[in-house]
Design a protein around this motif. Structure first.
Motif, PDB file in Angstrom:
ATOM      1  N   THR A 104       4.567  42.049 -18.164  1.00  0.00           N
ATOM      2  CA  THR A 104       5.064  40.999 -18.155  1.00  0.00           C
ATOM      3  C   THR A 104       4.522  39.421 -18.871  1.00  0.00           C
ATOM      4  N   ALA A 105       3.742  39.344 -18.179  1.00  0.00           N
ATOM      5  CA  ALA A 105       2.591  38.204 -18.360  1.00  0.00           C
ATOM      6  C   ALA A 105       1.561  38.464 -19.397  1.00  0.00           C
ATOM      7  N   TRP A 106       1.173  39.577 -19.703  1.00  0.00           N
ATOM      8  CA  TRP A 106      -0.319  39.617 -20.663  1.00  0.00           C
ATOM      9  C   TRP A 106       0.022  39.274 -22.078  1.00  0.00           C
ATOM     10  N   GLY A 107      -1.314  39.114 -22.567  1.00  0.00           N
ATOM     11  CA  GLY A 107      -1.506  38.525 -23.665  1.00  0.00           C
ATOM     12  C   GLY A 107      -0.875  36.879 -24.089  1.00  0.00           C
ATOM     13  N   LYS A 108      -0.709  36.565 -22.663  1.00  0.00           N
ATOM     14  CA  LYS A 108      -0.180  35.089 -22.406  1.00  0.00           C
ATOM     15  C   LYS A 108      -1.406  33.928 -22.428  1.00  0.00           C
ATOM     16  N   GLY A 109      -2.808  34.551 -22.103  1.00  0.00           N
ATOM     17  CA  GLY A 109      -3.674  34.121 -21.380  1.00  0.00           C
ATOM     18  C   GLY A 109      -3.872  32.987 -20.251  1.00  0.00           C
ATOM     19  N   TYR A 110      -2.343  33.806 -19.543  1.00  0.00           N
ATOM     20  CA  TYR A 110      -2.545  33.842 -17.984  1.00  0.00           C
ATOM     21  C   TYR A 110      -4.210  34.051 -17.255  1.00  0.00           C
ATOM     22  N   MET A 111      -4.975  35.429 -17.281  1.00  0.00           N
ATOM     23  CA  MET A 111      -5.701  35.940 -16.614  1.00  0.00           C
ATOM     24  C   MET A 111      -6.843  34.678 -16.827  1.00  0.00           C
ATOM     25  N   SER A 112      -7.020  34.096 -17.994  1.00  0.00           N
ATOM     26  CA  SER A 112      -8.242  33.980 -18.410  1.00  0.00           C
ATOM     27  C   SER A 112      -8.122  32.525 -18.213  1.00  0.00           C
ATOM     28  N   GLU A 113      -6.539  31.470 -17.832  1.00  0.00           N
ATOM     29  CA  GLU A 113      -7.048  30.429 -17.722  1.00  0.00           C
ATOM     30  C   GLU A 113      -7.325  30.601 -15.832  1.00  0.00           C
ATOM     31  N   ALA A 114      -6.788  31.903 -15.086  1.00  0.00           N
ATOM     32  CA  ALA A 114      -6.417  31.693 -13.856  1.00  0.00           C
ATOM     33  C   ALA A 114      -8.229  32.022 -13.046  1.00  0.00           C
ATOM     34  N   LEU A 115      -8.843  32.151 -13.753  1.00  0.00           N
ATOM     35  CA  LEU A 115     -10.089  32.769 -13.143  1.00  0.00           C
ATOM     36  C   LEU A 115     -10.818  32.101 -13.171  1.00  0.00           C
ATOM     37  N   LYS A 116     -10.404  30.761 -14.276  1.00  0.00           N
ATOM     38  CA  LYS A 116     -11.075  29.349 -13.965  1.00  0.00           C
ATOM     39  C   LYS A 116     -11.731  28.853 -12.732  1.00  0.00           C
ATOM     40  N   PRO A 117     -10.557  28.502 -12.594  1.00  0.00           N
ATOM     41  CA  PRO A 117     -10.311  27.806 -10.765  1.00  0.00           C
ATOM     42  C   PRO A 117     -10.993  29.008  -9.520  1.00  0.00           C
ATOM     43  N   VAL A 118     -10.756  30.629  -9.634  1.00  0.00           N
ATOM     44  CA  VAL A 118     -11.389  31.553  -8.752  1.00  0.00           C
ATOM     45  C   VAL A 118     -12.899  31.204  -9.087  1.00  0.00           C
ATOM     46  N   LEU A 119     -13.181  30.824 -10.208  1.00  0.00           N
ATOM     47  CA  LEU A 119     -14.829  31.482 -10.378  1.00  0.00           C
ATOM     48  C   LEU A 119     -16.106  30.000  -9.629  1.00  0.00           C
ATOM     49  N   ASN A 120     -14.504  29.064 -10.265  1.00  0.00           N
ATOM     50  CA  ASN A 120     -15.002  27.411  -9.364  1.00  0.00           C
ATOM     51  C   ASN A 120     -15.346  27.627  -8.151  1.00  0.00           C
ATOM     52  N   PHE A 121     -14.098  28.239  -6.767  1.00  0.00           N
ATOM     53  CA  PHE A 121     -14.319  28.248  -5.822  1.00  0.00           C
ATOM     54  C   PHE A 121     -15.713  29.620  -5.096  1.00  0.00           C
ATOM     55  N   LEU A 175     -21.261  37.503 -14.630  1.00  0.00           N
ATOM     56  CA  LEU A 175     -22.120  35.871 -13.838  1.00  0.00           C
ATOM     57  C   LEU A 175     -22.908  35.692 -13.271  1.00  0.00           C
ATOM     58  N   LEU A 176     -23.498  34.155 -14.011  1.00  0.00           N
ATOM     59  CA  LEU A 176     -24.553  33.927 -12.754  1.00  0.00           C
ATOM     60  C   LEU A 176     -24.156  32.369 -12.443  1.00  0.00           C
ATOM     61  N   HIS A 177     -23.605  31.980 -11.326  1.00  0.00           N
ATOM     62  CA  HIS A 177     -23.775  30.329 -11.156  1.00  0.00           C
ATOM     63  C   HIS A 177     -24.866  29.867 -11.910  1.00  0.00           C
ATOM     64  N   GLN A 178     -26.312  29.804 -12.822  1.00  0.00           N
ATOM     65  CA  GLN A 178     -27.035  29.351 -13.806  1.00  0.00           C
ATOM     66  C   GLN A 178     -26.207  29.463 -15.177  1.00  0.00           C
ATOM     67  N   GLU A 179     -25.591  30.339 -15.443  1.00  0.00           N
ATOM     68  CA  GLU A 179     -24.241  30.220 -16.496  1.00  0.00           C
ATOM     69  C   GLU A 179     -23.266  29.434 -16.512  1.00  0.00           C
ATOM     70  N   TRP A 180     -22.599  29.775 -15.117  1.00  0.00           N
ATOM     71  CA  TRP A 180     -21.062  28.650 -15.296  1.00  0.00           C
ATOM     72  C   TRP A 180     -22.026  27.473 -14.853  1.00  0.00           C
ATOM     73  N   LYS A 181     -22.674  27.007 -14.479  1.00  0.00           N
ATOM     74  CA  LYS A 181     -23.114  25.927 -14.627  1.00  0.00           C
ATOM     75  C   LYS A 181     -23.606  24.979 -15.606  1.00  0.00           C
TER      76      LYS A 181
END
Length: 185
Positions: A104-121, A175-181
């Protein structure tokens, strides 16, 4: 590993798993479409599997081998999925990203939004150099989520997994740290 923090985005809260999440996980992961688009979630989802999964993830966090975030809709305090960094190898500073989201949450951009702080962590708090992820080749939506977050293709693993008796190709991205940074991802 210290206690897992709670991460927030505009619409989401990513928090540590709790035994209280078992009923929600059981209900969401029981959807055949979730199992169909993931590599390792079974269908039917066995009774008691959510409790086993939560216990395992909490134990893996204590040993530093994984961190798992429950993804909640901020407005509703409702669990809609899971994101985890697992197979954490501190010697090589690498981990696998894994995730799933309620249908029910597919196609709403939630996972792209969730991954940003997870990757940062992962890159900042865990000092990872590389985060990699797999997705089934027939699930290009998962690949798009990864690429939107800066992941680069590494290759196709032909017939890497067997899903319901059929061998499936799997794509590997990283994704490499240098690419993310260096990017505003």
């Amino acid at each position: 590993m210290s206690l897992l923090p709670t991460l927030k985005t505009q619409r989401l809260i990513l928090r540590p798993l709790s035994p209280n999440d078992a009923v929600s996980i059981q209900n969401l992961a029981s959807d055949r479409q979730i199992a169909d688009t993931t590599i390792s979630i079974p269908h039917p989802y066995p009774d008691g599997e959510a409790e086993r999964y939560i216990s395992k993830q909490i134990a893996e966090q204590k040993t530093g081998h994984a961190v798992t975030f429950a993804i909640e809709l901020k407005a509703e305090s409702k669990l809609i999925g899971i994101s985890e960094l697992r197979e954490i190898e501190t010697e090589h500073c690498v981990a696998e990203l894994s995730y799933w989201l309620a249908v029910t949450a597919w196609g709403k951009g939630y996972m792209s939004e969730a991954l940003k702080p997870v990757l940062n962590f992962g890159f900042e708090s865990l000092s990872l150099n590389k985060i990699y992820a797999y997705h089934m080749a027939r699930n290009p939506a998962s690949g798009k989520v990864l690429q939107k977050n800066g992941f680069q293709p590494e290759g196709l693993l032909r017939q890497r997994v067997r899903k319901w008796g059929k061998f499936e190709d799997v794509r590997l991205l990283s994704l490499l740290h240098q690419e993310w940074k260096s990017k505003d991802i």
